[in-house]
Write a protein that holds these residues in place. Structure first.
Motif, PDB file in Angstrom:
ATOM      1  N   GLU A 281       0.833  -1.212   0.000  1.00  0.00           N
ATOM      2  CA  GLU A 281       0.000   0.000   0.000  1.00  0.00           C
ATOM      3  C   GLU A 281       0.861   1.251   0.000  1.00  0.00           C
ATOM      4  O   GLU A 281       0.595   2.206  -0.747  1.00  0.00           O
ATOM      5  CB  GLU A 281      -0.909  -0.019   1.237  1.00  0.00           C
ATOM      6  CG  GLU A 281      -1.711   1.258   1.473  1.00  0.00           C
ATOM      7  CD  GLU A 281      -2.878   1.452   0.533  1.00  0.00           C
ATOM      8  OE1 GLU A 281      -3.437   2.563   0.500  1.00  0.00           O
ATOM      9  OE2 GLU A 281      -3.232   0.493  -0.198  1.00  0.00           O
ATOM     10  N   LEU A 282       1.901   1.268   0.803  1.00  0.00           N
ATOM     11  CA  LEU A 282       2.774   2.444   0.866  1.00  0.00           C
ATOM     12  C   LEU A 282       3.493   2.667  -0.462  1.00  0.00           C
ATOM     13  O   LEU A 282       3.572   3.803  -0.958  1.00  0.00           O
ATOM     14  CB  LEU A 282       3.804   2.262   1.983  1.00  0.00           C
ATOM     15  CG  LEU A 282       3.268   2.254   3.415  1.00  0.00           C
ATOM     16  CD1 LEU A 282       4.370   1.872   4.386  1.00  0.00           C
ATOM     17  CD2 LEU A 282       2.677   3.614   3.779  1.00  0.00           C
ATOM     18  N   ILE A 283       4.005   1.605  -1.059  1.00  0.00           N
ATOM     19  CA  ILE A 283       4.739   1.735  -2.315  1.00  0.00           C
ATOM     20  C   ILE A 283       3.803   2.171  -3.437  1.00  0.00           C
ATOM     21  O   ILE A 283       4.172   3.003  -4.278  1.00  0.00           O
ATOM     22  CB  ILE A 283       5.458   0.413  -2.639  1.00  0.00           C
ATOM     23  CG1 ILE A 283       6.615   0.204  -1.651  1.00  0.00           C
ATOM     24  CG2 ILE A 283       5.973   0.396  -4.075  1.00  0.00           C
ATOM     25  CD1 ILE A 283       7.269  -1.147  -1.725  1.00  0.00           C
ATOM     26  N   ARG A 284       2.594   1.644  -3.455  1.00  0.00           N
ATOM     27  CA  ARG A 284       1.611   2.053  -4.484  1.00  0.00           C
ATOM     28  C   ARG A 284       1.323   3.539  -4.431  1.00  0.00           C
ATOM     29  O   ARG A 284       0.986   4.151  -5.449  1.00  0.00           O
ATOM     30  CB  ARG A 284       0.302   1.279  -4.300  1.00  0.00           C
ATOM     31  CG  ARG A 284       0.240  -0.051  -4.999  1.00  0.00           C
ATOM     32  CD  ARG A 284      -1.182  -0.552  -5.129  1.00  0.00           C
ATOM     33  NE  ARG A 284      -1.844  -0.681  -3.853  1.00  0.00           N
ATOM     34  CZ  ARG A 284      -1.856  -1.801  -3.130  1.00  0.00           C
ATOM     35  NH1 ARG A 284      -1.215  -2.884  -3.560  1.00  0.00           N
ATOM     36  NH2 ARG A 284      -2.510  -1.844  -1.981  1.00  0.00           N
ATOM     37  N   HIS A 285       1.457   4.132  -3.263  1.00  0.00           N
ATOM     38  CA  HIS A 285       1.145   5.553  -3.105  1.00  0.00           C
ATOM     39  C   HIS A 285       2.397   6.418  -3.058  1.00  0.00           C
ATOM     40  O   HIS A 285       2.368   7.551  -2.556  1.00  0.00           O
ATOM     41  CB  HIS A 285       0.274   5.767  -1.870  1.00  0.00           C
ATOM     42  CG  HIS A 285      -1.148   5.321  -2.075  1.00  0.00           C
ATOM     43  ND1 HIS A 285      -1.530   4.004  -1.993  1.00  0.00           N
ATOM     44  CD2 HIS A 285      -2.255   6.033  -2.409  1.00  0.00           C
ATOM     45  CE1 HIS A 285      -2.830   3.916  -2.239  1.00  0.00           C
ATOM     46  NE2 HIS A 285      -3.286   5.113  -2.509  1.00  0.00           N
ATOM     47  N   GLY A 286       3.495   5.890  -3.573  1.00  0.00           N
ATOM     48  CA  GLY A 286       4.675   6.707  -3.813  1.00  0.00           C
ATOM     49  C   GLY A 286       5.643   6.851  -2.665  1.00  0.00           C
ATOM     50  O   GLY A 286       6.603   7.627  -2.765  1.00  0.00           O
ATOM     51  N   HIS A 287       5.450   6.137  -1.599  1.00  0.00           N
ATOM     52  CA  HIS A 287       6.362   6.237  -0.467  1.00  0.00           C
ATOM     53  C   HIS A 287       7.560   5.305  -0.675  1.00  0.00           C
ATOM     54  O   HIS A 287       7.438   4.219  -1.253  1.00  0.00           O
ATOM     55  CB  HIS A 287       5.644   5.874   0.837  1.00  0.00           C
ATOM     56  CG  HIS A 287       4.514   6.791   1.166  1.00  0.00           C
ATOM     57  ND1 HIS A 287       4.705   8.111   1.485  1.00  0.00           N
ATOM     58  CD2 HIS A 287       3.167   6.580   1.221  1.00  0.00           C
ATOM     59  CE1 HIS A 287       3.530   8.680   1.729  1.00  0.00           C
ATOM     60  NE2 HIS A 287       2.581   7.774   1.565  1.00  0.00           N
ATOM     61  N   GLY A 288       8.705   5.721  -0.190  1.00  0.00           N
ATOM     62  CA  GLY A 288       9.875   4.857  -0.183  1.00  0.00           C
ATOM     63  C   GLY A 288       9.861   4.016   1.076  1.00  0.00           C
ATOM     64  O   GLY A 288       9.699   4.546   2.178  1.00  0.00           O
ATOM     65  N   VAL A 289      10.038   2.719   0.933  1.00  0.00           N
ATOM     66  CA  VAL A 289       9.917   1.812   2.078  1.00  0.00           C
ATOM     67  C   VAL A 289      11.210   1.032   2.266  1.00  0.00           C
ATOM     68  O   VAL A 289      11.747   0.452   1.318  1.00  0.00           O
ATOM     69  CB  VAL A 289       8.741   0.831   1.883  1.00  0.00           C
ATOM     70  CG1 VAL A 289       8.672  -0.157   3.058  1.00  0.00           C
ATOM     71  CG2 VAL A 289       7.429   1.582   1.743  1.00  0.00           C
ATOM     72  N   THR A 290      11.693   1.038   3.495  1.00  0.00           N
ATOM     73  CA  THR A 290      12.793   0.175   3.905  1.00  0.00           C
ATOM     74  C   THR A 290      12.239  -0.825   4.899  1.00  0.00           C
ATOM     75  O   THR A 290      11.613  -0.449   5.890  1.00  0.00           O
ATOM     76  CB  THR A 290      13.925   0.985   4.560  1.00  0.00           C
ATOM     77  OG1 THR A 290      14.467   1.906   3.615  1.00  0.00           O
ATOM     78  CG2 THR A 290      15.032   0.069   5.057  1.00  0.00           C
ATOM     79  N   GLY A 291      12.449  -2.111   4.636  1.00  0.00           N
ATOM     80  CA  GLY A 291      11.906  -3.144   5.507  1.00  0.00           C
ATOM     81  C   GLY A 291      12.990  -3.890   6.257  1.00  0.00           C
ATOM     82  O   GLY A 291      13.994  -4.297   5.670  1.00  0.00           O
ATOM     83  N   LEU A 292      12.810  -4.052   7.564  1.00  0.00           N
ATOM     84  CA  LEU A 292      13.725  -4.856   8.352  1.00  0.00           C
ATOM     85  C   LEU A 292      13.586  -6.314   7.932  1.00  0.00           C
ATOM     86  O   LEU A 292      12.477  -6.828   7.795  1.00  0.00           O
ATOM     87  CB  LEU A 292      13.407  -4.708   9.849  1.00  0.00           C
ATOM     88  CG  LEU A 292      14.401  -5.334  10.832  1.00  0.00           C
ATOM     89  CD1 LEU A 292      15.751  -4.642  10.752  1.00  0.00           C
ATOM     90  CD2 LEU A 292      13.854  -5.283  12.257  1.00  0.00           C
ATOM     91  N   SER A 293      14.704  -6.978   7.735  1.00  0.00           N
ATOM     92  CA  SER A 293      14.689  -8.345   7.207  1.00  0.00           C
ATOM     93  C   SER A 293      15.676  -9.218   7.957  1.00  0.00           C
ATOM     94  O   SER A 293      16.799  -8.803   8.234  1.00  0.00           O
ATOM     95  CB  SER A 293      15.047  -8.334   5.716  1.00  0.00           C
ATOM     96  OG  SER A 293      15.274  -9.636   5.232  1.00  0.00           O
TER      97      SER A 293
END
Length: 289
Positions: free
Chosen positions: A19-31
């Protein structure tokens, strides 16, 4: 916004990340693994290797982020300790920033305990079941910190096409087995579809002036009888079921099993009024599962 998400590859977190990426936000995910790396990268997110239990390896990312979403859980005996450790590190790091960090913390409907005929809102007293009492304490810590602009979201029982809260019923229907009902067939669950919940996270994240507790439910309370009846209709099940007592499920599955036994109703008028959020799936009967 540049968002750091903890738990971005989990059942709910995957939908929030998308959802965040679809709306143009840059996302960093802990992995924690290569499999999680691949999942995040496939969604268009940047990966950050680390463990919730050891924030020293990833916490500086919070200083560079515009917002942080905490959805991660170890689902182990150290779940409370891991969350508390991560929260303490986040708040300590956020205090070094020139402006408060926007933060969304995840609570849950089980923090209200059994509500019966009452529909819980954000002013309702919290009576969390024992295994999740730590979550209420950590939510209070987050909301009281001047280092963050924080909202705590309390999801209803979350379902999706793959199952979620409906998983055990769907498995029974597909395998021709009786539904295993915990507590009572008349027990009510507040419900929300996963993609609708993801939009609630995004809307709260994008409105940093909105702080405090926010319930997220599309339906205040739906009986287990209605849920299993619809699943039976869709999958050609005979609607047969067995009822397991609270004592039985606590012995069989552990203390967390008290949650699905709670007779609950939970409303989301505050979220709707202040963010304009409206669920696409106003009824679980409208969704695929």
């Amino acid at each position: 916004m540049n968002i750091l998400i903890l738990g971005g590859t989990g059942s709910i977190g995957t939908a929030v990340t998308q959802e965040l990426i679809r709306h143009g936000h840059g996302v960093t995910g802990l992995s924690r693994s290569q499999a999680s790396d691949r999942k995040l990268e496939a969604m268009g997110a940047r990966t950050l290797r680390g463990d919730l239990r050891s924030p020293g390896a990833w916490i500086r990312e919070a200083a560079r982020a515009d917002g942080l979403i905490q959805l991660a859980a170890t689902f182990d005996d150290d779940m409370a300790e891991a969350d508390t450790t991560a929260i303490a590190a986040i708040l300590q790091q956020a205090a070094l920033r020139p402006e408060p960090l926007r933060m969304i913390y995840t609570g849950g409907c089980w923090l209200y305990g059994a509500t019966g005929s009452r529909i819980a809102d954000e002013a309702s007293p919290m009576r969390p079941i024992k295994p999740f009492a730590w979550m209420e304490r950590n939510a209070r810590t987050v909301l009281s910190s001047p280092a963050v602009s924080a909202a705590v979201i309390h999801p209803a029982m979350v379902y999706h096409a793959g199952g979620g809260a409906f998983s055990s019923y769907l498995d029974a229907a597909r395998n021709g087995q009786p539904f295993e009902i915990w507590g009572s067939i008349s027990t009510r669950w507040p419900l929300i579809q996963r993609d609708d919940l993801a939009r609630a996270y995004r809307l709260l994240l994008e409105n940093p002036e909105l702080t405090g507790h926010f319930n997220a439910s599309a339906q205040d309370g739906v009986s287990v009888a209605e849920i299993t009846g619809e699943i039976a209709r869709r999958h050609g099940h005979d609607s047969g079921y067995v009822v397991r007592s609270l004592k039985h499920v606590l012995f069989e599955y552990g203390a967390w099993a008290e949650g699905p036994v709670l007779d609950q109703q939970m409303g989301s008028s505050k979220l709707r009024r202040l963010t304009g959020w409206q669920p696409q799936y106003a009824s679980f009967r409208d969704a695929q599962f």
